[in-house]
Design a protein around this motif. Sequence first.
Motif, PDB file in Angstrom:
ATOM      1  N   ASP A  19     -22.124  35.980  32.140  1.00 26.20           N
ATOM      2  CA  ASP A  19     -21.726  35.204  31.264  1.00 26.20           C
ATOM      3  C   ASP A  19     -21.244  35.787  30.790  1.00 26.20           C
ATOM      4  OD1 ASP A  19     -22.059  38.337  30.843  1.00 26.20           O
ATOM      5  OD2 ASP A  19     -24.567  38.305  30.938  1.00 26.20           O
ATOM      6  N   SER A  20     -21.097  35.494  28.710  1.00 28.91           N
ATOM      7  CA  SER A  20     -20.023  35.810  27.879  1.00 28.91           C
ATOM      8  C   SER A  20     -19.462  37.231  28.236  1.00 28.91           C
ATOM      9  CB  SER A  20     -20.418  35.741  26.354  1.00 28.91           C
ATOM     10  OG  SER A  20     -21.742  36.601  25.867  1.00 28.91           O
ATOM     11  N   GLN A  23     -18.771  38.577  31.230  1.00 31.70           N
ATOM     12  CA  GLN A  23     -18.115  38.608  32.155  1.00 31.70           C
ATOM     13  C   GLN A  23     -19.418  39.372  33.310  1.00 31.70           C
ATOM     14  OE1 GLN A  23     -15.539  37.814  30.213  1.00 31.70           O
ATOM     15  NE2 GLN A  23     -15.655  37.054  32.939  1.00 31.70           N
ATOM     16  N   THR A  37     -18.017  30.905  32.351  1.00 28.07           N
ATOM     17  CA  THR A  37     -18.812  30.907  31.781  1.00 28.07           C
ATOM     18  C   THR A  37     -19.825  29.555  32.387  1.00 28.07           C
ATOM     19  OG1 THR A  37     -17.608  29.909  30.428  1.00 28.07           O
ATOM     20  CG2 THR A  37     -18.605  32.466  30.267  1.00 28.07           C
ATOM     21  N   ARG A  38     -21.398  29.704  32.275  1.00 27.27           N
ATOM     22  CA  ARG A  38     -21.535  28.438  32.979  1.00 27.27           C
ATOM     23  C   ARG A  38     -21.527  27.073  31.996  1.00 27.27           C
ATOM     24  NH1 ARG A  38     -25.615  28.233  35.596  1.00 27.27           N
ATOM     25  NH2 ARG A  38     -26.418  30.916  35.217  1.00 27.27           N
ATOM     26  N   ASP A  52     -10.665  39.002  29.819  1.00 22.16           N
ATOM     27  CA  ASP A  52     -11.524  39.743  30.677  1.00 22.16           C
ATOM     28  C   ASP A  52     -11.926  40.737  30.998  1.00 22.16           C
ATOM     29  OD1 ASP A  52     -12.021  36.618  30.685  1.00 22.16           O
ATOM     30  OD2 ASP A  52     -12.038  36.096  32.299  1.00 22.16           O
TER      31      ASP A  52
END
Length: 395
Positions: free
Chosen positions: A255-256, A258, A274-275, A289
Motif C-alpha cells: 500500500d502507500s 509500503q 503499489t497496486r 521507499d
Amino acid sequence: VIVGGGIAGVSTAGSLRSGGFDGDLTLVDVGDFPYDRPPLSKDFLAGTKDIKQIALQPSQWYDDQRIRLVNRTAVTALRPREARVELADGTLLPADRVVLATGGRAARPPIPGIGSERVHVLRTAGDADRLRTALVPGAAVLVVGAGLIGAEVASTALQLGCEVTLVDPLAAPLEPVLGPELAGWLHDLHTGKGVTTVRAAVESFTDRGEHIEVRFRGRSGEWSYAVVVVGVGMVPQTALAEQAGLEVGRGIVVDSGQVTSNPAVLAVGDPARTRREARAEHWEAAQHDGARAAATLLGSDAPAPTAPWFWTDRHGRHVEAVGHMEWADRTVVRGSFDDPAFSVFGLRDGHVVAAAAVDDSTAVRAARRMIDRRVPADAGRLTDLSVNLRSLLRG
C-alpha cells in the motif's frame, strides 16, 4: 529485521534511527557489507573504485546507529505468525516487523545459448568482477540492450579499450522517459564515440570455445564476439514473499505506506509495487521507499511525494531526468543539442511535467520544483537562456 542491504534496506534502517526508533534493529545481507549499485557499471567496472569505496555506509556507521549487521548469509523463510525470520544456517531471529528489501536479479531472456560462460549479466559486485576480467583491450564485446545498464557498460567497455557493439530492437531506447529527440541523440552518441550500433533482437548464442557466435533476428549470417553482456532489465526477488503467502503480482504488492498483505511485513525498493502503479527501479525511488516504510513503522507522517528522478552517465556525459515525459503533449529545448549542456522540458496544460538534461543538473532541479509545486510555465521563458530558471519558480 530488514532483509536486504541495498539502498532501500539501508535507507529504511537509517530513517528508523533518525526518526527515533529505539528498538532492536537487524539488517541481513548476503554480501560482506551493503554497497551502492550504480557504480557497478561505471567506476567499479572500470577499476577506478574498489568495493570499499562504493560502500553505502562505513562500517562504523552500523555500530553508531546500533544496527546489527548480519552479513554473508541469506534469509530463507519468513515466519510472521511466530515473529521470527529464519537464516540459511537455521538461526531464528526475533522479528516483530519485517521489511523486505530483497532487490532483484538480472533478467536472462530465453535465448538459446544464454547459459554460456561468455555471456555475462551485471547486477552484483561479483558480476562486475567477472566481467572486468573479460573486458581486455581489443576484445570484441557485444552488449545486448541499450537501456541504462547496457549503455553504461558499452561506454565503460569502450573506455577499457574494447571493440564494442550495442544491439537493441528500438531505434531510440529510453524514448518514453527522455522523449524521442533526446533519446535519439543519446543513442547516436554511441556511434560518434566508436560503438557499432545494431537495431535488431538476438536470436541465439553459440559458444565456439574461443569465441561466441551470435545470430540476429531477421539478419543472415553470424557475428563473432569474445564477450557478451546482457543488460535487459531485472526480475524482482519475490520468493520470500511468495513463501510467506504475501500477495505478489509483478512484484510484492504494497500500500502507500509500503505495507504488504500481511501487516507485519513491509516491502521496499525494486520488488515493491503499489497496486495501481508499476515498480520503480531507480536509486532514489528505493531510498524514498525506505523513508516511507520507516514512517509507517514509527507512526509518523510520510515524506511528501516528489516527481521521479534518475541519472545515467555515458561517454563522459551526465544525463538526468525527472517527471513523466510520456505525459507531455509538447517539448521545448533550452539551449541546443550542439551545446556543451542543454535540457528538454516536457509541457502539458501550461505546466512542466518532465525534464531531461545533458550536463545541466541545475535545469533538472528547477524543473523538479516546478513539477512538485505545480508552477505554471511559459515555454518562451523556459527556453530563454537569459532567464534564470529559479526565477520561474515564482510562476
